[in-house]
Design an enzyme around this catalytic site. Structure first.
Site, mmCIF file in Angstrom:
data_model
loop_
_atom_site.group_PDB
_atom_site.id
_atom_site.type_symbol
_atom_site.label_atom_id
_atom_site.label_comp_id
_atom_site.label_asym_id
_atom_site.label_seq_id
_atom_site.Cartn_x
_atom_site.Cartn_y
_atom_site.Cartn_z
ATOM 1 N N ASP A 243 7.031 10.048 21.901
ATOM 2 C CA ASP A 243 8.093 11.107 21.370
ATOM 3 C C ASP A 243 9.327 10.235 20.862
ATOM 4 O OD1 ASP A 243 10.459 12.928 21.249
ATOM 5 O OD2 ASP A 243 8.889 14.437 22.411
ATOM 6 N N SER B 57 10.192 15.060 17.678
ATOM 7 C CA SER B 57 9.513 15.999 18.451
ATOM 8 C C SER B 57 9.343 17.404 17.822
ATOM 9 C CB SER B 57 10.363 16.249 19.910
ATOM 10 O OG SER B 57 9.628 16.649 20.919
#
Length: 386
Positions: free
Chosen positions: A215, A58
């Site tokens: 993610d 991320s």
């Protein structure tokens, strides 16, 4: 040395980190909290410590790409440029005199208007959640601005040059499995970095080859297993930078409940992962020691050799930097892209990393059978070696 404001020892007196093996930087996901990682890197950079390998998920993948995608002399400049571009005040400054109202207004400004240089609203998704957007655009926002920002600040040729290995984690939408994309093994581009930060339902997945990826924090927000499972394993020191603290007081209000729940969710079982790896590495050292004590005739047996190969004498020092919670922070802190918030988190990371470098816990004696040595380092106490 002043414990409250430690200075770094002169270069000739610093702990010989290179004698420990490779230097690895592991960067957790956490949105705006990623500014803390910039401060940690700044302290390492000023101490003359550059990573051989950066692993991120991320926002950690984004910061990691800015480090691995630039030569050492440009890394801080590019990291600072990125965080300046995404700093977002909204109307917070005009409401700063109203307790709590400024933060709430900034939160709503981010939700409704996005963050410049990072993400922008997807009008069709905001208007109707049932609208058929297609799998490549199914998100409340578009990350096209992030792609433009990274195109300006990350040199993909440097990433592939190999001076600093880059690994980013993403979750396969189709299989639900974690995938680590590694510059050592394949050519990375901006799609890999953006996929690692494509948190649903805010951001759409990113297509890489025939698969879509979200993610990596959905499955592992602290991607330390990529280091422990690397093949071949190598000696080294791992700076694992955590923005979500797994320890904390029991909440007393619903507001605090949401805050604590978020900490636990995104701490991502790092403690249990580390405990398991410590046990496994100790067993590898035990196997290697037992194999060393076998008579030559037994040790030469092919089956015994195959069993002895499970032994390993590598040693990893893992320094877990646990970010402090700043004053007045709450569960919205990961979308607080205000200049003041970014600046405060970066400074907190810088002070914390300098303190750990001054303490140098990795210089303490360890058991010969320990292949994995953990140095737990929160911002308020001296590092504890386990």
């Amino acid at each position: 040395m002043d414990a409250a404001n430690p200075r770094l020892a002169p270069a000739g007196e610093r702990p010989p980190l290179r004698n420990l093996g490779q230097v690895v930087l592991v960067l957790q996901g956490g949105g705006a909290l990623g500014a803390y990682q910039v401060g940690v890197y700044r302290a390492l950079h000023e101490a003359g410590i550059e990573p051989d390998w950066v692993i991120g998920t991320s926002i950690g993948a984004i910061n990691g790409s800015l480090i691995a995608g630039n030569p050492p002399e440009r890394r801080l400049e590019r990291l600072s440029a990125f965080w300046r571009r995404i700093a977002h005040t909204g109307i917070r400054g005009r409401l700063s005199g109203w307790p709590g109202l400024g933060a709430i207004s900034a939160h709503w400004a981010t939700l409704m208007g996005g963050v410049p240089g990072f993400f922008a609203p997807n009008p069709l998704a905001l208007a109707n959640p049932h609208w058929p957007l297609g799998p490549d655009a199914a998100g409340y926002y578009t990350t096209a601005p992030l792609r433009e920002t990274l195109r300006d600040l990350v040199d993909l040729a440097v990433v592939q040059g190999g001076a600093c290995r880059l690994t980013v984690g993403a979750a396969s939408v189709r299989t639900g499995r974690m995938r680590y994309f590694d510059s050592r093994d394949e050519v990375l581009d901006l799609d890999h970095v953006i996929a690692s930060g494509a948190l649903p339902p805010a951001f759409p997945p990113v297509r890489i080859g025939d698969d879509l990826y979200w993610d990596g924090g959905i499955l592992s927000n602290t991607p330390v297993e990529a280091v422990f499972d690397d093949n071949p394993r190598r000696d080294g020191i791992v700076f694992a930078v955590h923005m979500w603290n797994p320890s904390g007081p029991a909440p007393e209000t619903l507001w605090e409940v949401v805050n604590r729940q978020k900490d636990l969710q995104y701490a991502s079982r790092a403690h249990s992962q580390i405990a398991r790896q410590r046990q496994m590495h100790r067993l590898r050292h035990v196997i290697a020691e037992l194999a060393r004590r076998l008579p030559d005739g037994v040790a030469a047996d092919p089956e015994v050799k195959a069993l002895a190969a499970y032994g390993c004498l590598t040693r990893m020092h893992v320094v877990r930097l646990l970010a402090p919670r700043l004053e007045a922070e709450n569960h919205l802190r990961d979308i607080d892209f205000s200049p003041a918030g970014i600046r405060a988190r970066e400074e907190a990371g810088y002070r914390h990393a300098r303190r750990i470098l001054a303490q140098a816990p990795w210089t303490r004696p360890v058991d010969d059978l320990d292949g994995f040595v953990l140095h737990e380092a929160d911002a308020d106490h001296a590092a504890v070696t386990w």
